[in-house]
Write a protein that holds these residues in place. Structure first.
Motif, PDB file in Angstrom:
ATOM      1  N   CYS A  91       6.242  10.264   5.762  1.00  0.00           N
ATOM      2  CA  CYS A  91       4.678  10.340   5.284  1.00  0.00           C
ATOM      3  C   CYS A  91       4.572   9.283   3.842  1.00  0.00           C
ATOM      4  N   SER A  92       5.437   9.222   2.829  1.00  0.00           N
ATOM      5  CA  SER A  92       5.674   8.213   1.691  1.00  0.00           C
ATOM      6  C   SER A  92       5.302   6.546   2.280  1.00  0.00           C
ATOM      7  N   VAL A  93       6.219   6.285   3.053  1.00  0.00           N
ATOM      8  CA  VAL A  93       5.730   5.163   4.080  1.00  0.00           C
ATOM      9  C   VAL A  93       4.763   4.795   4.531  1.00  0.00           C
ATOM     10  N   HIS A  94       4.628   5.692   5.233  1.00  0.00           N
ATOM     11  CA  HIS A  94       2.641   5.550   6.360  1.00  0.00           C
ATOM     12  C   HIS A  94       1.542   6.141   5.289  1.00  0.00           C
ATOM     13  N   TYR A  95       1.281   7.057   4.619  1.00  0.00           N
ATOM     14  CA  TYR A  95       0.184   7.431   4.350  1.00  0.00           C
ATOM     15  C   TYR A  95       0.297   6.229   3.137  1.00  0.00           C
ATOM     16  N   GLY A  96       1.657   6.498   1.885  1.00  0.00           N
ATOM     17  CA  GLY A  96       1.353   4.720   1.161  1.00  0.00           C
ATOM     18  C   GLY A  96       0.560   3.653   1.785  1.00  0.00           C
ATOM     19  N   ARG A  97       0.896   2.900   3.021  1.00  0.00           N
ATOM     20  CA  ARG A  97       0.761   1.792   3.976  1.00  0.00           C
ATOM     21  C   ARG A  97      -0.660   1.910   3.830  1.00  0.00           C
ATOM     22  N   LYS A  98      -1.243   3.355   4.196  1.00  0.00           N
ATOM     23  CA  LYS A  98      -3.059   3.138   4.770  1.00  0.00           C
ATOM     24  C   LYS A  98      -3.759   3.010   3.500  1.00  0.00           C
ATOM     25  N   ILE A  99      -3.280   3.790   2.424  1.00  0.00           N
ATOM     26  CA  ILE A  99      -3.607   3.282   1.120  1.00  0.00           C
ATOM     27  C   ILE A  99      -3.936   2.456   0.167  1.00  0.00           C
ATOM     28  N   ASP A 100      -2.783   1.597   0.499  1.00  0.00           N
ATOM     29  CA  ASP A 100      -3.210   0.433   0.131  1.00  0.00           C
ATOM     30  C   ASP A 100      -3.469  -0.575   0.957  1.00  0.00           C
ATOM     31  N   THR A 101      -3.655  -0.099   2.404  1.00  0.00           N
ATOM     32  CA  THR A 101      -5.025  -0.922   3.468  1.00  0.00           C
ATOM     33  C   THR A 101      -6.251  -0.507   3.259  1.00  0.00           C
ATOM     34  N   ILE A 102      -6.725   0.194   2.896  1.00  0.00           N
ATOM     35  CA  ILE A 102      -7.854   0.928   2.092  1.00  0.00           C
ATOM     36  C   ILE A 102      -8.529   0.396   0.459  1.00  0.00           C
ATOM     37  N   LYS A 103      -7.400   0.296   0.252  1.00  0.00           N
ATOM     38  CA  LYS A 103      -7.353  -0.366  -1.904  1.00  0.00           C
ATOM     39  C   LYS A 103      -8.104  -2.095  -0.761  1.00  0.00           C
ATOM     40  N   GLU A 105      -9.363  -3.681   2.026  1.00  0.00           N
ATOM     41  CA  GLU A 105     -10.084  -3.719   1.769  1.00  0.00           C
ATOM     42  C   GLU A 105     -11.397  -3.528   1.179  1.00  0.00           C
ATOM     43  N   ARG A 106     -11.217  -2.274   0.735  1.00  0.00           N
ATOM     44  CA  ARG A 106     -12.562  -1.372  -0.783  1.00  0.00           C
ATOM     45  C   ARG A 106     -12.045  -3.160  -1.326  1.00  0.00           C
ATOM     46  N   ALA A 107     -11.328  -3.825  -1.690  1.00  0.00           N
ATOM     47  CA  ALA A 107     -11.246  -4.898  -2.935  1.00  0.00           C
ATOM     48  C   ALA A 107     -11.937  -5.780  -2.780  1.00  0.00           C
ATOM     49  N   ALA A 108     -11.693  -6.470  -0.971  1.00  0.00           N
ATOM     50  CA  ALA A 108     -12.321  -7.590  -0.300  1.00  0.00           C
ATOM     51  C   ALA A 108     -13.623  -7.095  -0.543  1.00  0.00           C
ATOM     52  N   ALA A 109     -14.237  -6.294  -0.267  1.00  0.00           N
ATOM     53  CA  ALA A 109     -15.542  -5.801   0.095  1.00  0.00           C
ATOM     54  C   ALA A 109     -16.336  -5.898  -1.123  1.00  0.00           C
TER      55      ALA A 109
END
Length: 112
Positions: A91-103, A105-109
């Motif tokens: 869960c830490s790896v899977h959801y951590g990577r999702k959170i990093d991706t979302i962050k 994307e938001r930073a790029a936007a």
């Protein structure tokens, strides 16, 4: 990912410490052997917290999970804790990577 994985690893280091104390009383394995193996595993957990974002660190974490599961050979309750912490690691790896991706994307936007 760093925060979630590090939290799991610190919890795992504490689990290893307490399991070592229990194993000293309930098994025929020598105290020196138990503390050597437990100490190395705890040290690996703590050091892995600092390098978790580097290539290969997640795989070392998976190897640590296998080691925790294998410690059930000495202390059978570690099978259950191994399964729990393996699930937490996933869960830490899977959801951590999702959170990093979302962050990212938001930073790029965000406008510069």
């Amino acid at each position: 990912m760093r925060t979630l994985c590090s939290s799991t690893l610190i919890g795992e280091a504490l689990l290893i410490m307490f399991a070592g104390l229990v194993a000293m009383k309930l098994t025929d394995v020598g105290a020196g052997t138990i503390w050597l193996v437990s100490g190395l595993a705890m040290l690996l957990c703590v050091l892995l917290c600092g390098v978790i974002t580097r290539p290969g660190a997640v795989w070392v974490g998976w190897a640590l999970q296998i080691g925790i599961l294998a410690s059930g050979l000495v202390l059978p309750t570690m099978y259950a804790f191994g399964v729990i912490f393996t699930g937490l690691w996933w869960c830490s790896v899977h959801y951590g990577r999702k959170i990093d991706t979302i962050k990212a994307e938001r930073a790029a936007a965000q406008p510069a």
